[in-house]
Design an enzyme around this catalytic site. Sequence first.
Site, short mmCIF file in Angstrom:
data_model
loop_
_atom_site.label_atom_id
_atom_site.label_comp_id
_atom_site.label_asym_id
_atom_site.label_seq_id
_atom_site.Cartn_x
_atom_site.Cartn_y
_atom_site.Cartn_z
N ASP A 55 60.28 -127.14 10.45
CA ASP A 55 58.95 -126.62 10.72
C ASP A 55 57.99 -127.78 10.96
O ASP A 55 57.93 -128.72 10.16
CB ASP A 55 58.48 -125.76 9.54
CG ASP A 55 57.19 -125.02 9.84
OD1 ASP A 55 57.28 -123.88 10.32
OD2 ASP A 55 56.10 -125.59 9.60
N ILE A 56 57.25 -127.72 12.09
CA ILE A 56 56.32 -128.80 12.43
C ILE A 56 55.21 -128.86 11.39
O ILE A 56 54.60 -127.84 11.05
CB ILE A 56 55.73 -128.59 13.83
CG1 ILE A 56 56.85 -128.56 14.88
CG2 ILE A 56 54.73 -129.70 14.17
CD1 ILE A 56 56.39 -128.20 16.27
N ASN A 88 46.69 -127.24 16.68
CA ASN A 88 46.12 -126.18 17.52
C ASN A 88 44.60 -126.17 17.43
O ASN A 88 43.90 -126.04 18.44
CB ASN A 88 46.67 -124.82 17.11
CG ASN A 88 47.97 -124.48 17.84
OD1 ASN A 88 48.27 -125.05 18.89
ND2 ASN A 88 48.72 -123.56 17.29
N ASP A 137 51.46 -126.04 22.43
CA ASP A 137 52.71 -125.64 23.10
C ASP A 137 53.48 -126.86 23.58
O ASP A 137 54.72 -126.89 23.53
CB ASP A 137 52.40 -124.73 24.29
CG ASP A 137 51.98 -123.33 23.86
OD1 ASP A 137 52.16 -123.00 22.68
OD2 ASP A 137 51.48 -122.58 24.72
N GLU A 166 56.20 -122.39 15.17
CA GLU A 166 56.55 -123.82 15.16
C GLU A 166 57.82 -124.09 14.37
O GLU A 166 58.09 -125.24 13.98
CB GLU A 166 55.39 -124.64 14.59
CG GLU A 166 55.08 -124.39 13.12
CD GLU A 166 54.10 -123.26 12.88
OE1 GLU A 166 53.45 -123.26 11.83
OE2 GLU A 166 53.96 -122.38 13.74
#
Length: 346
Positions: A210-211, A218, A227, A253
């Site tokens: 997971d980022i 964002n 994105d 993500e």
Amino acid sequence: MPAKRRLLAQVADFLIDHGLEILPFTLSVAYDCVTGGSPQLAQRILERTEKGLPVTLKWLEEAHSAQARDATAEAMAKLVGQLEDSLSDFGRTMAGARDANGTYSVALEGHVADLQNAGQDMNLTGGDLIDRLTGLTRHMLNHTRTVESELVASEAQIRSLQTGLDEARLLANQDHLTGLPNRRAFDELFERELREAKLGDETLCVAFCDIDHFKRINDTHGHPAGDRVIRYVAETLGRIADAKCHVARHGGEEFAVLLRGINLGDAWARLDAAREEIAQKRLVNRANDRPFGRITFSGGIADALAYRNASAALKAADDALFAAKDSGRNRILIAGNLPQPLREVA
């Protein structure tokens, strides 16, 4: 009436617990979640709250939209499968009919030759009769040849439709942003890899990545830039994939990885190398030349065969991911070795 009051109270509690405004959309989601009308969304909300993450209106809209896309893709894939079965049966029928017509044509040609020879040996009246029979048989022969030609053309159309269905199936299993397999495809891959690992007496590891601080990306740079970050991480993770290593976008993500045929330590090392590669890069938002800062991801990895079923293995990997986030991010933890990270990363 008491049942209706309880339902209204449950809907109200849902909105209050998550700090959501009273809107037609949030009321609809709350109703579906408390009545069991949307079990997948309810499960995603539960998983998010267990991680201590807020259920915001924005996240809820994205999750609801993603669920709708998944449902559409699943329905499309089911339809593709049904059409494929029907076309396969039709193709076999057509091939059989063509073979039968071919055999009939050969037989008719033989009969025509015999009738012509017989007509030459008989008197005029018999010859006239034989000529009529010969003409009728030739007509039948020409008709069967026409039917055979039409069957060949129909089979070509079937092959074209089959190609189109194969392309549709690929799209139904593909994440539109990254080109990786999507969550539905990953679930199928996991079940298949689990069976093959057991049959081949091989190891199988499953991981979630997971980022880190993706919301901040964002909020600071906008969703188009977010994105691009997702695509960059997807490309980096995708480079570790091979015939026995599958990488999928699990949603948002988050990515899921399957590694078969290598032990847990080696699987962790391969995944950690990808994490390190991303952490060392310094990316810049090309839209405004502003640096993203350090992009990292956290991960959790588990030995899939050490758990009673696929769901338990996925939960173990997800718990390890949560522990990695909780212990500082930018690291990958092995399920069962919690809460200590394998390697501290600044």
